[in-house]
Design a protein around this motif. Sequence first.
Motif, PDB file in Angstrom:
ATOM      1  N   HIS A  71      -5.690 -44.449  31.830  1.00  0.00           N
ATOM      2  CA  HIS A  71      -5.996 -43.349  33.943  1.00  0.00           C
ATOM      3  C   HIS A  71      -6.372 -41.876  33.450  1.00  0.00           C
ATOM      4  O   HIS A  71      -7.447 -41.646  33.925  1.00  0.00           O
ATOM      5  CB  HIS A  71      -4.758 -43.047  34.157  1.00  0.00           C
ATOM      6  CG  HIS A  71      -4.614 -42.380  35.582  1.00  0.00           C
ATOM      7  ND1 HIS A  71      -4.284 -41.255  36.051  1.00  0.00           N
ATOM      8  CD2 HIS A  71      -5.744 -43.624  36.954  1.00  0.00           C
ATOM      9  CE1 HIS A  71      -4.778 -41.344  37.790  1.00  0.00           C
ATOM     10  NE2 HIS A  71      -4.771 -42.369  37.867  1.00  0.00           N
ATOM     11  N   ALA A  72      -5.905 -41.471  32.526  1.00  0.00           N
ATOM     12  CA  ALA A  72      -6.604 -39.494  32.627  1.00  0.00           C
ATOM     13  C   ALA A  72      -8.720 -39.766  31.833  1.00  0.00           C
ATOM     14  O   ALA A  72      -8.265 -38.836  32.130  1.00  0.00           O
ATOM     15  CB  ALA A  72      -5.451 -39.346  31.134  1.00  0.00           C
ATOM     16  N   CYS A  73      -7.970 -41.142  30.897  1.00  0.00           N
ATOM     17  CA  CYS A  73      -9.606 -40.984  30.944  1.00  0.00           C
ATOM     18  C   CYS A  73     -10.755 -41.279  31.468  1.00  0.00           C
ATOM     19  O   CYS A  73     -12.185 -40.284  32.051  1.00  0.00           O
ATOM     20  CB  CYS A  73      -9.653 -41.886  29.467  1.00  0.00           C
ATOM     21  SG  CYS A  73      -9.846 -41.843  28.212  1.00  0.00           S
ATOM     22  N   ARG A  74     -10.534 -41.995  32.911  1.00  0.00           N
ATOM     23  CA  ARG A  74     -11.208 -42.206  33.659  1.00  0.00           C
ATOM     24  C   ARG A  74     -11.185 -40.857  34.908  1.00  0.00           C
ATOM     25  O   ARG A  74     -12.219 -40.468  35.304  1.00  0.00           O
ATOM     26  CB  ARG A  74     -10.474 -44.007  34.257  1.00  0.00           C
ATOM     27  CG  ARG A  74     -11.288 -44.726  34.807  1.00  0.00           C
ATOM     28  CD  ARG A  74     -10.992 -45.599  35.532  1.00  0.00           C
ATOM     29  NE  ARG A  74      -9.633 -45.985  35.146  1.00  0.00           N
ATOM     30  CZ  ARG A  74      -8.627 -46.300  34.823  1.00  0.00           C
ATOM     31  NH1 ARG A  74     -10.016 -47.280  33.657  1.00  0.00           N
ATOM     32  NH2 ARG A  74      -7.519 -46.368  34.903  1.00  0.00           N
ATOM     33  N   THR A  75     -10.023 -40.487  35.347  1.00  0.00           N
ATOM     34  CA  THR A  75     -10.015 -39.192  35.902  1.00  0.00           C
ATOM     35  C   THR A  75     -10.112 -38.223  36.086  1.00  0.00           C
ATOM     36  O   THR A  75     -10.748 -37.289  36.525  1.00  0.00           O
ATOM     37  CB  THR A  75      -8.894 -39.415  36.858  1.00  0.00           C
ATOM     38  OG1 THR A  75      -7.517 -39.390  35.952  1.00  0.00           O
ATOM     39  CG2 THR A  75      -8.772 -41.031  37.221  1.00  0.00           C
ATOM     40  N   TRP A  76      -9.558 -37.604  34.873  1.00  0.00           N
ATOM     41  CA  TRP A  76      -9.957 -36.265  33.607  1.00  0.00           C
ATOM     42  C   TRP A  76     -10.624 -35.960  32.601  1.00  0.00           C
ATOM     43  O   TRP A  76     -11.467 -35.095  32.248  1.00  0.00           O
ATOM     44  CB  TRP A  76      -8.283 -35.721  33.470  1.00  0.00           C
ATOM     45  CG  TRP A  76      -7.636 -34.956  34.742  1.00  0.00           C
ATOM     46  CD1 TRP A  76      -6.802 -35.734  35.560  1.00  0.00           C
ATOM     47  CD2 TRP A  76      -7.808 -33.673  34.908  1.00  0.00           C
ATOM     48  NE1 TRP A  76      -6.277 -35.098  36.439  1.00  0.00           N
ATOM     49  CE2 TRP A  76      -6.591 -34.122  36.110  1.00  0.00           C
ATOM     50  CE3 TRP A  76      -8.144 -32.719  34.003  1.00  0.00           C
ATOM     51  CZ2 TRP A  76      -6.295 -32.257  36.658  1.00  0.00           C
ATOM     52  CZ3 TRP A  76      -7.781 -31.747  34.802  1.00  0.00           C
ATOM     53  CH2 TRP A  76      -6.374 -31.877  36.373  1.00  0.00           C
ATOM     54  N   GLY A  77     -11.010 -36.962  31.429  1.00  0.00           N
ATOM     55  CA  GLY A  77     -11.806 -36.524  30.507  1.00  0.00           C
ATOM     56  C   GLY A  77     -11.227 -35.525  29.646  1.00  0.00           C
ATOM     57  O   GLY A  77     -11.634 -35.492  28.222  1.00  0.00           O
ATOM     58  N   VAL A  78      -9.738 -35.512  30.174  1.00  0.00           N
ATOM     59  CA  VAL A  78      -9.259 -34.414  29.164  1.00  0.00           C
ATOM     60  C   VAL A  78      -7.467 -35.044  28.957  1.00  0.00           C
ATOM     61  O   VAL A  78      -7.358 -35.280  30.519  1.00  0.00           O
ATOM     62  CB  VAL A  78      -9.552 -33.193  29.001  1.00  0.00           C
ATOM     63  CG1 VAL A  78      -8.986 -32.713  30.481  1.00  0.00           C
ATOM     64  CG2 VAL A  78      -9.013 -32.254  27.924  1.00  0.00           C
ATOM     65  N   PHE A  79      -6.600 -35.372  27.978  1.00  0.00           N
ATOM     66  CA  PHE A  79      -5.290 -34.857  28.713  1.00  0.00           C
ATOM     67  C   PHE A  79      -4.223 -34.086  27.383  1.00  0.00           C
ATOM     68  O   PHE A  79      -5.379 -33.970  25.965  1.00  0.00           O
ATOM     69  CB  PHE A  79      -4.337 -36.326  28.688  1.00  0.00           C
ATOM     70  CG  PHE A  79      -5.031 -37.146  27.690  1.00  0.00           C
ATOM     71  CD1 PHE A  79      -4.420 -37.538  26.007  1.00  0.00           C
ATOM     72  CD2 PHE A  79      -6.295 -37.534  27.827  1.00  0.00           C
ATOM     73  CE1 PHE A  79      -5.048 -38.605  25.629  1.00  0.00           C
ATOM     74  CE2 PHE A  79      -7.055 -38.581  26.624  1.00  0.00           C
ATOM     75  CZ  PHE A  79      -6.498 -39.093  25.178  1.00  0.00           C
ATOM     76  N   GLN A  80      -3.443 -34.075  27.397  1.00  0.00           N
ATOM     77  CA  GLN A  80      -2.167 -33.459  26.468  1.00  0.00           C
ATOM     78  C   GLN A  80      -1.782 -34.486  25.613  1.00  0.00           C
ATOM     79  O   GLN A  80      -1.124 -35.552  26.553  1.00  0.00           O
ATOM     80  CB  GLN A  80      -2.169 -32.469  26.495  1.00  0.00           C
ATOM     81  CG  GLN A  80      -2.417 -31.303  27.530  1.00  0.00           C
ATOM     82  CD  GLN A  80      -1.765 -29.715  26.585  1.00  0.00           C
ATOM     83  OE1 GLN A  80      -1.550 -29.396  25.343  1.00  0.00           O
ATOM     84  NE2 GLN A  80      -1.856 -29.225  27.723  1.00  0.00           N
ATOM     85  N   VAL A  81      -0.980 -34.758  24.140  1.00  0.00           N
ATOM     86  CA  VAL A  81      -0.373 -35.752  23.774  1.00  0.00           C
ATOM     87  C   VAL A  81       1.087 -34.944  23.155  1.00  0.00           C
ATOM     88  O   VAL A  81       0.805 -34.224  22.401  1.00  0.00           O
ATOM     89  CB  VAL A  81      -1.311 -36.990  22.954  1.00  0.00           C
ATOM     90  CG1 VAL A  81      -2.026 -37.701  23.657  1.00  0.00           C
ATOM     91  CG2 VAL A  81      -2.082 -36.079  21.658  1.00  0.00           C
ATOM     92  N   LYS A  82       2.134 -35.617  23.972  1.00  0.00           N
ATOM     93  CA  LYS A  82       3.649 -35.441  23.191  1.00  0.00           C
ATOM     94  C   LYS A  82       3.347 -36.258  22.060  1.00  0.00           C
ATOM     95  O   LYS A  82       3.437 -37.949  22.083  1.00  0.00           O
ATOM     96  CB  LYS A  82       4.262 -35.475  24.124  1.00  0.00           C
ATOM     97  CG  LYS A  82       4.272 -34.163  24.813  1.00  0.00           C
ATOM     98  CD  LYS A  82       5.129 -34.007  25.414  1.00  0.00           C
ATOM     99  CE  LYS A  82       5.637 -34.757  26.393  1.00  0.00           C
ATOM    100  NZ  LYS A  82       7.368 -34.311  27.542  1.00  0.00           N
TER     101      LYS A  82
END
Length: 372
Positions: A71-82
């Motif tokens: 979902h993050a890749c489709r909608t933002w192209g960026v995310f943070q990971v924990k």
Amino acid sequence: MPSRASDSMRAQPVYFHHKQLDLSRVKKLPDSHAWTTAPPKDDYPRGELLNVETVPVVDLADKNAQDLLGHACRTWGVFQVKNHGISKNLLDEIESAGKGLFSLPMHQKLKAARSPEGVSGYGVARISSFFPKLMWSEGFTIVGSPLEHARQLWPHDYHKFCNVMKEYEKEMKKLAGKLMWLILGSLGVTEEEVKWASPKGAFEGGNAAIQLNSYPACPEPDRAMGLAAHTDSTILTILHQNNTSGLQVLRDGGAGWVTVPPLPGALVVNIGDLLHILSNGLYPSVLHRAVVNRTRHRFSVAYLYGPPSGVTISPLQKLVDQGRPPLYRPVTWTEYLGTKAKHFDKALSLVRVCAPLNGFGDANDHQSVTVG
Ligand SMILES: C=C1C[C@]23C[C@H]1CC[C@H]2[C@@]12CCC[C@@](C)(C(=O)O1)[C@H]2[C@@H]3C(=O)O
Ligand SMILES: O=C(O)CCC(=O)C(=O)O
Ligand SMILES: [Fe+2]
């Protein structure tokens, strides 16, 4: 990658006609660094104040991690990971190794200067040649072993730096492989369909560069640019930023430039142009930039992850059918880096094969965006 990536750079040498300024000693913004299209003052807090949109944070230990990443890749192209498995100790170590490097005297750093045809070494961002003004940053790029450059920087004491970089590379490679596999899984793609990315192969052939970025405190941050807007020529990039914000991503049709706040222990992941191609535009690469700060020195480390040399990247079979023709022609990483080095923000559209059909266009056509 060493020889091959360097080959693509050799074809596009970057010559710098200016003296490398020691930014940490400059008290007034020189004209050479004053951008007319610098980040507007109120751009910066906008996303945070309105608090409408914030970059997704995904816990890799979450059982739904794959869907959340998709979902993050489709909608933002960026995310943070924990819960990414990279120890705090290693992040601290790379930060202090990088800070140690950038705090060396300029004449010493220039001993490890990147050559015009080279990819590794100390210097301004490669993309500088596309802009009339200089960026308020300095970088050190590592492709393959940093040994030769480290020896020039610290003739008697280069092992520590090399060991940290080696360890970082090893750990990041594992994480990149894991993320890559989760992301491919979220596209419904199986191991057989992407042999080079097989989890069994542990992405053995995967290639990468490490980019250390330093953004000294800047007397006039509103007229300066840390790193101009760009997409990465990677599959994905994993970024560690110190406790000072500066990374912004462009949110199309929404909040404009949104700050990616440093979260203690989290890493930022952004989609690069090669995953954009692999996913046939479903997971668009994200335009991002770094702004600078009046009082604080910012530091970041990017792990730029790409495919093994020799592997051709093209839209995955599973994502292509009669209604969704392949939007990009096959390219190797080397070839794409060469295209980027020559044409910068036009690179993705230059490997595009056909005009978008209704609804299946390139969700992220950066052509219309002013990057300067
Ligand atoms: C493997 C890579 C990816 C490179 C070129 C080469 C080594 C250095 C990378 C960066 C890092 C900084 C931004 C960028 C835009 C730049 O100027 O140098 C990147 C570029 C790209 O993503 O195209
Ligand atoms: O320093 C940052 O936050 C961004 C760095 C970046 O985009 C890069 O190294 O490619
Ligand atoms: Fe980047």
